[in-house]
Scaffold this motif. Structure first.
Motif, PDB file in Angstrom:
ATOM      1  N   LYS A   1      29.085  47.580 -27.598  1.00 18.16           N
ATOM      2  CA  LYS A   1      29.989  46.566 -28.151  1.00 18.16           C
ATOM      3  C   LYS A   1      31.447  47.030 -28.149  1.00 18.16           C
ATOM      4  CE  LYS A   1      26.833  43.947 -31.121  1.00 18.16           C
ATOM      5  NZ  LYS A   1      26.503  43.586 -32.527  1.00 18.16           N
TER       6      LYS A   1
ATOM      7  N   ARG B   1      34.443  45.162 -26.284  1.00 19.72           N
ATOM      8  CA  ARG B   1      35.611  44.729 -27.060  1.00 19.72           C
ATOM      9  C   ARG B   1      36.894  45.338 -26.481  1.00 19.72           C
ATOM     10  NH1 ARG B   1      33.850  46.524 -31.639  1.00 19.72           N
ATOM     11  NH2 ARG B   1      32.570  44.676 -32.008  1.00 19.72           N
TER      12      ARG B   1
ATOM     13  N   SER C   1      40.063  43.377 -24.854  1.00 19.09           N
ATOM     14  CA  SER C   1      41.406  43.591 -25.407  1.00 19.09           C
ATOM     15  C   SER C   1      42.388  43.995 -24.315  1.00 19.09           C
ATOM     16  CB  SER C   1      41.359  44.671 -26.485  1.00 19.09           C
ATOM     17  OG  SER C   1      40.562  44.261 -27.574  1.00 19.09           O
TER      18      SER C   1
ATOM     19  N   SER D   1      37.966  50.266 -34.093  1.00 15.40           N
ATOM     20  CA  SER D   1      36.725  49.648 -33.632  1.00 15.40           C
ATOM     21  C   SER D   1      36.096  50.425 -32.488  1.00 15.40           C
ATOM     22  CB  SER D   1      36.985  48.199 -33.195  1.00 15.40           C
ATOM     23  OG  SER D   1      37.872  48.167 -32.083  1.00 15.40           O
TER      24      SER D   1
ATOM     25  N   PHE E   1      35.717  37.256 -24.575  1.00 20.83           N
ATOM     26  CA  PHE E   1      35.632  38.372 -25.526  1.00 20.83           C
ATOM     27  C   PHE E   1      34.207  38.803 -25.849  1.00 20.83           C
ATOM     28  CE2 PHE E   1      39.784  36.418 -26.616  1.00 20.83           C
ATOM     29  CZ  PHE E   1      40.582  37.518 -26.374  1.00 20.83           C
TER      30      PHE E   1
ATOM     31  N   SER F   1      29.276  38.491 -29.087  1.00 20.23           N
ATOM     32  CA  SER F   1      29.088  39.214 -30.341  1.00 20.23           C
ATOM     33  C   SER F   1      30.305  39.141 -31.261  1.00 20.23           C
ATOM     34  CB  SER F   1      28.766  40.687 -30.051  1.00 20.23           C
ATOM     35  OG  SER F   1      29.826  41.303 -29.339  1.00 20.23           O
ATOM     36  N   GLU F   2      31.449  38.689 -30.733  1.00 18.64           N
ATOM     37  CA  GLU F   2      32.650  38.577 -31.551  1.00 18.64           C
ATOM     38  C   GLU F   2      32.621  37.296 -32.396  1.00 18.64           C
ATOM     39  OE1 GLU F   2      34.962  40.692 -32.011  1.00 18.64           O
ATOM     40  OE2 GLU F   2      34.543  42.156 -30.444  1.00 18.64           O
ATOM     41  N   THR F   3      33.533  37.222 -33.350  1.00 19.11           N
ATOM     42  CA  THR F   3      33.712  36.011 -34.130  1.00 19.11           C
ATOM     43  C   THR F   3      34.642  35.073 -33.361  1.00 19.11           C
ATOM     44  OG1 THR F   3      33.475  37.263 -36.183  1.00 19.11           O
ATOM     45  CG2 THR F   3      34.475  35.072 -36.350  1.00 19.11           C
ATOM     46  N   HIS F   4      34.289  33.789 -33.334  1.00 19.94           N
ATOM     47  CA  HIS F   4      35.042  32.854 -32.497  1.00 19.94           C
ATOM     48  C   HIS F   4      35.642  31.700 -33.288  1.00 19.94           C
ATOM     49  CE1 HIS F   4      33.677  35.002 -28.974  1.00 19.94           C
ATOM     50  NE2 HIS F   4      32.443  34.935 -29.435  1.00 19.94           N
TER      51      HIS F   4
ATOM     52  N   ARG G   1      43.239  37.645 -32.257  1.00 18.44           N
ATOM     53  CA  ARG G   1      43.037  38.505 -31.093  1.00 18.44           C
ATOM     54  C   ARG G   1      44.090  38.272 -30.024  1.00 18.44           C
ATOM     55  NH1 ARG G   1      37.475  37.748 -32.130  1.00 18.44           N
ATOM     56  NH2 ARG G   1      37.371  35.915 -30.762  1.00 18.44           N
TER      57      ARG G   1
END
Length: 482
Positions: A75, A79, A83, A100, A398, A401-404, A412
């Motif tokens: 992850k 990520r 980025s 992270s 992204f 698994s990320e928050t959207h 972000r």
């Protein structure tokens, strides 16, 4: 010593060492238990039991190691890659979050150093570009002011009879027929026959001819001059008798790259940067499309990968029912604010015109489209546009698994959301449009060239993020974006 202080190679070695030692322990423990069972059963039963137990223990061990590896290595790498793409292609200045990626050794600091170095070079180039852009903007402002003083409405038309330029007075004129839209077909506003007759009367590639244009539908006459250009033609309409806005309250809108742009028939085959997008947002009386109603609509147009200045909708809608106090606390719209505004029949018809020939974009699009589809019978329109959901697009860029949520996405991408504009339809549409422009650049850099390519990838994420989107909507508690 903290685990994060160890080298990346040593930490990966520890993963495999733990897996090996755990496997030995699991098999040894299973054999010991199986041996103990031999006293009460046959040796065959003991070995079978030991084998089954060892299998389950090894599965559990591998699942545990995989979870650790996924959380601390896979992850963070995903990520970190997202980025880096965001900072490279969306020109985000913020540092990569090294916390992270703390278990990836020197990878995050190295990525930060690389993007910082690239950023320094880009900033020098950007400074030169900004200086030139400021000069061009000054010239554009002067041109806009000059055109505003001349009592004519000017419209430039390119390939496929698409509008590639209109001034403030033309915006006023077009707005009396339909919402002004860059790259819209001219014949959405004026009947085609008179224009085509005038063009046929022109000799060669140049020249000018008088024409009597008629607005589509109402057939209101507009005396005009049509001038042939090397690429396309220009329409000049006397604004004096029409009492058009002479103050130039709207900017000069143009994109000369559209002059020769081909007009494709199949949206699926078009490059992402060549599509026209209508980014929409709604505020509602509640969260149920079956029982609740729209109270506000906001929309922004994106053409050629850029937000078109001035092409916005900000409509209050009378829902025909009381607005709950809980919803008012979210979006700030109460009964008094919508009392004198038209209902959804008028508002949705205007939005439908605004979205013509465009891909409709929304954050968690099923929510907004459910309300619009409900209004379709009363409006006599069909919402059959291609749809792009920025929740799914965010998952593509992204990772699922990320928050959207809209807030997380804007964070972000380094997009600021003014508190006064949050949970207003136009405010959320604007920031969604900003996010869309950045996300499309990143998606193109990842190799998604056409809408068909991107749509196929987004479908893979539909089920993965559905629960997350539903949770976000419930948290919103009042209609609008999660």
């Amino acid at each position: 010593m903290k685990l994060s202080a160890l080298s990346l190679r040593l930490r990966i070695l520890l993963f495999f060492a733990f897996l090996a030692l755990g496997g030995i322990a699991a098999v040894s423990g299973a054999l010991w238990v199986g041996h103990a069972r031999m006293a009460d059963s046959s040796p065959q039963d003991g070995f079978i039991f030991a084998a089954v137990l060892a299998g389950f223990l090894l599965l559990a061990l591998n699942a545990g190691v995989w979870l650790l590896f996924d959380e601390n290595v896979a992850k963070p790498i995903e990520r970190l890659a997202a980025s880096m793409r965001a900072r490279t292609h969306a020109q985000i200045d913020a540092e990569i979050d090294a916390k992270s990626s703390q278990y990836l050794g020197d990878l995050a600091p190295a990525a930060n150093a690389m993007t910082r170095k690239l950023g320094d070079s880009a900033s020098q180039t950007a400074h030169s570009i900004a200086t030139e852009t400021a000069r061009l903007n000054t010239e554009k402002a002067r041109l806009t002011a000059l055109l505003s003083e001349i009592p004519v409405a000017t419209i430039m038309v390119g390939a496929g009879d698409r509008i590639v330029l209109y001034d403030g007075q033309a915006a006023d004129l077009l707005g009396r027929i339909q919402t002004p839209r860059l790259h819209a077909c001219l014949f959405d506003y004026f009947e085609a026959e008179a224009v085509e007759t005038a063009l046929a009367a022109l000799q060669g590639d140049c020249g000018e001819v008088d024409a009597q244009l008629y607005s589509s539908g109402a057939r209101h006459p507009y005396p005009a001059r049509i001038r042939r250009l090397p690429e396309g033609y220009m329409i000049i309409i006397d604004a004096t008798a029409l009492h058009l806005d002479p103050a130039g309250s709207r900017p000069l809108v143009y994109d000369f790259e559209l002059t020769t742009a081909a007009v494709a028939q199949r949206v699926e085959e078009m490059p992402l940067s060549a599509l026209t997008y209508a980014v929409i947002d709604t505020e509602t009386t509640g969260l149920s499309p079956r029982t609740d109603q729209i109270v506000q609509i906001g929309a922004v147009r994106v053409v050629g990968g850029r937000i078109v200045p001035g092409e916005e909708l900000d409509l209050l809608v009378n829902p025909g029912r009381m607005i709950p106090e809980a919803s008012t606390r979210v979006h700030g719209i109460d009964d008094a604010m919508v009392a004198d505004h038209p209902g959804i029949e008028v508002a949705a018809t205007g939005l439908h015109q605004f979205c013509k020939d465009a891909v409709i974009v929304a954050h968690n699009a099923p929510f907004d489209l459910a309300f619009l589809h409900k209004s379709a019978p009363a409006c006599g329109v069909c919402w059959d546009h291609p749809i792009l959901d920025t929740v799914l697009l965010s998952a593509v860029v992204f990772g699922a698994s990320e928050t959207h949520t809209l807030d997380a996405l804007c964070d972000r991408l380094g997009i600021g959301i003014p508190e006064s504009q949050r949970h207003t339809a136009l405010g959320d549409a604007r920031v969604t449009a900003d996010a869309l422009v950045s996300l499309l650049k990143i998606a193109e850099a990842r190799g998604f060239e056409t809408f068909k390519d991107l749509n196929a990838e987004m479908k893979r994420h539909t089920q993965l993020i559905k629960a997350q989107a539903d949770t976000g909507i419930a948290a919103a508690n009042g209609g609008g974006r999660p």
